[in-house]
Design a protein around this motif. Structure first.
Motif, PDB file in Angstrom:
ATOM      1  N   UNK A 182       0.862  -1.362  -0.421  1.00 42.00           N
ATOM      2  CA  UNK A 182       0.595   0.084  -0.156  1.00 42.00           C
ATOM      3  C   UNK A 182       1.028   0.879   0.626  1.00 42.00           C
ATOM      4  N   UNK A 183       1.675   1.321  -0.692  1.00 36.78           N
ATOM      5  CA  UNK A 183       1.887   2.801  -1.370  1.00 36.78           C
ATOM      6  C   UNK A 183       1.152   4.027  -1.289  1.00 36.78           C
ATOM      7  N   UNK A 184       1.189   5.169  -0.402  1.00 36.02           N
ATOM      8  CA  UNK A 184       0.135   6.080  -0.566  1.00 36.02           C
ATOM      9  C   UNK A 184       1.811   7.146  -0.397  1.00 36.02           C
ATOM     10  N   UNK A 185       1.007   8.748  -1.189  1.00 34.41           N
ATOM     11  CA  UNK A 185       1.092   9.557  -1.824  1.00 34.41           C
ATOM     12  C   UNK A 185       1.987   9.293  -3.439  1.00 34.41           C
ATOM     13  N   UNK A 186       2.090  10.844  -3.537  1.00 33.92           N
ATOM     14  CA  UNK A 186       3.593  11.746  -2.745  1.00 33.92           C
ATOM     15  C   UNK A 186       2.667  12.813  -1.498  1.00 33.92           C
ATOM     16  N   UNK A 187       1.280  13.221  -1.482  1.00 36.38           N
ATOM     17  CA  UNK A 187       0.645  13.708  -0.543  1.00 36.38           C
ATOM     18  C   UNK A 187      -0.565  13.943  -0.677  1.00 36.38           C
ATOM     19  N   UNK A 188      -1.415  14.294   0.395  1.00 36.89           N
ATOM     20  CA  UNK A 188      -2.651  14.474   0.338  1.00 36.89           C
ATOM     21  C   UNK A 188      -2.788  15.611  -0.199  1.00 36.89           C
ATOM     22  N   UNK A 189      -3.890  15.794  -0.777  1.00 35.75           N
ATOM     23  CA  UNK A 189      -3.956  16.866  -1.618  1.00 35.75           C
ATOM     24  C   UNK A 189      -6.036  17.571  -0.714  1.00 35.75           C
ATOM     25  N   UNK A 190      -6.372  18.578  -0.533  1.00 33.80           N
ATOM     26  CA  UNK A 190      -7.519  19.156   0.250  1.00 33.80           C
ATOM     27  C   UNK A 190      -8.490  18.980  -0.876  1.00 33.80           C
ATOM     28  N   UNK A 191      -9.635  19.056  -0.309  1.00 35.18           N
ATOM     29  CA  UNK A 191     -10.740  18.985  -1.604  1.00 35.18           C
ATOM     30  C   UNK A 191     -11.166  19.846  -2.631  1.00 35.18           C
ATOM     31  N   UNK A 192     -10.074  21.301  -1.635  1.00 36.92           N
ATOM     32  CA  UNK A 192     -10.954  22.691  -2.517  1.00 36.92           C
ATOM     33  C   UNK A 192      -9.702  22.598  -3.798  1.00 36.92           C
ATOM     34  N   UNK A 193      -8.459  22.421  -3.915  1.00 38.54           N
ATOM     35  CA  UNK A 193      -7.615  21.605  -4.810  1.00 38.54           C
ATOM     36  C   UNK A 193      -8.462  21.002  -6.289  1.00 38.54           C
ATOM     37  N   UNK A 194      -8.636  19.764  -5.557  1.00 45.73           N
ATOM     38  CA  UNK A 194      -9.473  19.077  -6.632  1.00 45.73           C
ATOM     39  C   UNK A 194     -11.105  19.347  -6.981  1.00 45.73           C
ATOM     40  N   UNK A 195     -11.548  20.075  -8.591  1.00 46.52           N
ATOM     41  CA  UNK A 195     -11.948  20.637  -8.754  1.00 46.52           C
ATOM     42  C   UNK A 195     -13.732  19.291  -9.097  1.00 46.52           C
ATOM     43  N   UNK A 196     -12.973  18.502  -9.865  1.00 48.72           N
ATOM     44  CA  UNK A 196     -13.959  17.311  -9.665  1.00 48.72           C
ATOM     45  C   UNK A 196     -13.031  16.066  -9.224  1.00 48.72           C
ATOM     46  N   UNK A 197     -13.736  15.215  -8.460  1.00 46.64           N
ATOM     47  CA  UNK A 197     -12.627  13.965  -8.286  1.00 46.64           C
ATOM     48  C   UNK A 197     -13.585  12.942  -9.663  1.00 46.64           C
ATOM     49  N   UNK A 198     -14.940  13.216  -9.841  1.00 46.06           N
ATOM     50  CA  UNK A 198     -14.542  12.308  -9.979  1.00 46.06           C
ATOM     51  C   UNK A 198     -14.906  12.449 -11.829  1.00 46.06           C
ATOM     52  N   UNK A 199     -13.213  13.359 -12.342  1.00 39.58           N
ATOM     53  CA  UNK A 199     -13.206  13.087 -13.922  1.00 39.58           C
ATOM     54  C   UNK A 199     -11.916  13.529 -13.661  1.00 39.58           C
ATOM     55  N   UNK A 200     -11.406  12.449 -13.270  1.00 40.64           N
ATOM     56  CA  UNK A 200      -9.137  13.080 -12.601  1.00 40.64           C
ATOM     57  C   UNK A 200      -8.776  11.503 -13.921  1.00 40.64           C
TER      58      UNK A 200
END
Length: 284
Positions: A182-200
């Motif tokens: 389970x390699x996770x990262x490099x960083x956690x991005x807060x929701x204000x920086x992701x316009x639409x998580x359903x279109x990535x």
């Protein structure tokens, strides 16, 4: 905001990555990225603290190892067969309800740490995934309120040993929980920086060859549905990780199947969430 943790294995410190790519040590904030941080408005408090103290934060050298960007959570919950095309390549029906399984938290490692092929394994596989970090306790949450419980998003490679997962009796967890899976990262991005998580867009390469290349718009169950559904069966705690499934292009889906061997280099990434790289090593 982008949350990182850096340093030697077992001695990671909290930090942030700025828009220009610089990394700051925020150890003086006085709290690591754990359940208490996420559940106690830590992101808001850290933003406020940084507005007053960023100039005095030491810079983190770009060569410094990155660890998983959160402390070991209470659980990692994964959703199987959550991309329609992946279900097809696996020869399985598209699920009528989310398929849930656990991944041991002891499998968590940094984004660029080696992936260790388990002792005797011949079917270690890759899975690029968008993971969600829970920001506040969630139990019996409605779909309309589910996104209020998201602290951020992170890149995850849900490594899987297909013999252990599918050919051995019992649950999938055996094929999902090996050390370094389970390699996770490099960083956690807060929701204000992701316009639409359903279109990535998300992608994965093995030895430079693109094998997974898709978009989260192919979800069978979207994020609000998934959070709400899981919360009907268990309480989600701050810092918990929900991994939302992988698109088509895993090794299992090829004819004949393709699996990792020592020396293989796996690279993966998601829009806005950065990229990671793992080198496959044999169990020593």
């Amino acid at each position: 905001m982008k949350l990182i943790r850096f340093g030697a294995i077992g001695n990671e410190k909290p930090g942030v990555q700025l828009e220009n790519g610089d990394r700051l040590d925020v150890s003086n904030f006085g709290q690591d990225y754990d359940e208490q941080f996420f559940g106690g408005d830590g992101i808001i408090r850290l933003k406020d603290w940084l507005s007053k103290n960023s100039d005095s934060c030491p810079k983190v050298d770009s060569s410094m190892r990155l660890g998983a960007p959160l402390c070991r959570p209470s659980k990692i919950i994964c959703i199987g067969l959550n991309y329609a095309k992946h279900a097809q390549e696996a020869g399985m029906e598209i699920p009528k309800e989310p398929v849930l399984f656990f991944k041991a938290t002891s499998a968590m490692v940094g984004p660029n740490d080696d992936v260790i092929i388990p002792k005797g394994s011949t079917k270690t596989d890759w899975e690029v995934e968008l993971a969600i970090i829970i920001g506040k306790k969630a139990s019996y949450v409605s779909e309309s309120e589910a996104m209020d419980h998201v602290a951020g998003y992170v890149l995850h490679n849900d490594y899987s040993e297909r013999e252990y997962q599918i050919e051995r009796s019992g649950q999938w967890v055996k094929g999902k929980s090996c050390d370094t899976f389970a390699p996770i990262g490099p960083f956690i991005v807060t929701p204000d920086e992701i316009e639409d998580p359903h279109n990535l867009d998300l992608w994965l390469k093995v030895n430079g060859e693109t094998l997974q290349n898709s978009n989260t718009s192919d979800f069978v169950f979207d994020i609000p549905t998934s959070i709400s559904y899981i919360s009907q069966f268990m309480t989600l705690l701050p810092g918990d990780v929900i991994s939302t499934g992988t698109p088509f292009g895993v090794g299992l889906g090829f004819d004949p199947p393709r699996y990792l061997k020592p020396g293989d280099v796996v690279e993966l990434g998601i829009d806005g969430l950065g990229s990671s790289q793992q080198v496959a090593k044999a169990y020593d």
